[in-house]
Design a protein around this motif. Structure first.
Motif, short mmCIF file in Angstrom:
data_model
loop_
_atom_site.label_atom_id
_atom_site.label_comp_id
_atom_site.label_asym_id
_atom_site.label_seq_id
_atom_site.Cartn_x
_atom_site.Cartn_y
_atom_site.Cartn_z
N LEU A 71 0.83 -1.21 0.00
CA LEU A 71 0.00 0.00 0.00
C LEU A 71 0.87 1.26 0.00
N GLN A 72 2.02 1.20 0.67
CA GLN A 72 2.96 2.33 0.62
C GLN A 72 3.49 2.51 -0.81
N TYR A 73 3.83 1.41 -1.47
CA TYR A 73 4.28 1.44 -2.86
C TYR A 73 3.23 2.11 -3.73
N MET A 74 1.97 1.79 -3.47
CA MET A 74 0.89 2.30 -4.29
C MET A 74 0.59 3.78 -4.03
N SER A 75 1.18 4.35 -3.01
CA SER A 75 1.00 5.79 -2.78
C SER A 75 2.23 6.57 -3.24
N GLY A 76 3.21 5.87 -3.81
CA GLY A 76 4.43 6.52 -4.27
C GLY A 76 4.53 6.58 -5.78
N GLU A 77 5.53 7.30 -6.25
CA GLU A 77 5.66 7.56 -7.68
C GLU A 77 5.91 6.31 -8.52
N LYS A 78 6.43 5.23 -7.93
CA LYS A 78 6.73 4.02 -8.71
C LYS A 78 5.47 3.32 -9.22
N VAL A 79 4.31 3.62 -8.63
CA VAL A 79 3.08 2.99 -9.08
C VAL A 79 2.60 3.55 -10.42
N VAL A 80 2.94 4.79 -10.70
CA VAL A 80 2.41 5.45 -11.90
C VAL A 80 2.81 4.74 -13.20
#
Length: 144
Positions: A71-80
Motif C-alpha cells: 500500500l505504501q508502494y501504491m502511494s508513491g511515484e513508482k506505481v504510476v
C-alpha cells in the motif's frame, strides 16, 4: 484470500517482462484487490485479512514485503508507470475483471487518503497528478 484470487494476481504478475516489472505488476494487482475488498458494508477482520494477504505475499515474492509495504508502494511515484502500462492494464482487465480498470484512479485516491490520515504525508505528487489526469480524461470523454 482464495486460490482463484491468488491465481488471477499471479497471472497478471507473469505478464511482466522482467523481475522488476513483474514485481510491480504483482504489487499493484494485489493492492487493487485489497483496496476494492474494503468497499463493502460487511465488517472486516483486518487481522485475518492482512495475515492472509501477507502469507500470500511472502510465498509469492519473499520476505521483506507485506500488505503495508504494498500500500505504501501504491502511494508513491513508482506505481504510476505500472498503472499507465498498457501491458499491465491489458493483463489486469483480462485476468481481474471484477475490479474494472476504470476504478484504478478511485482506488489509488482511497489509498492516498488513508495514507494521509495515518502518516500525515502530503498527498500531492505523481500519484495525485495521475488521478487528476485520469479525471480530466474521463470528463473530456463524457463531454464528447
Amino acid at each position: 484470500m482464495n486460490p482463484q484470487l491468488q491465481e488471477k494476481i499471479l497471472a497478471v504478475t507473469h505478464c511482466g517482462v522482467d523481475r522488476s516489472e513483474s514485481t510491480g505488476f504483482f504489487r499493484v494487482a494485489l493492492g487493487l484487490f485489497y483496496l476494492s475488498g474494503l468497499m463493502t458494508k460487511e465488517t472486516l477482520d483486518f487481522d485475518k485479512l492482512d495475515r492472509d494477504f501477507n502469507r500470500f505475499i511472502y510465498h509469492s515474492i519473499g520476505k521483506g514485503h507485506s500488505i503495508t509495504s504494498i500500500l505504501q508502494y501504491m502511494s508513491g511515484e513508482k506505481v504510476v508507470p505500472v498503472v499507465e502500462s498498457k501491458r499491465f492494464l491489458r493483463a489486469f482487465a483480462e485476468h481481474c475483471p471484477e475490479v474494472p480498470i476504470e476504478n484504478i484512479p478511485f482506488l489509488l485516491g482511497l489509498n492516498l487518503s488513508v495514507a494521509k490520515d495515518i502518516s500525515k504525508i502530503d498527498v500531492r505528487g505523481p500519484v495525485a497528478d495521475y488521478i487528476e489526469r485520469q479525471r480530466q480524461l474521463r470528463e473530456a470523454a463524457e463531454a464528447n
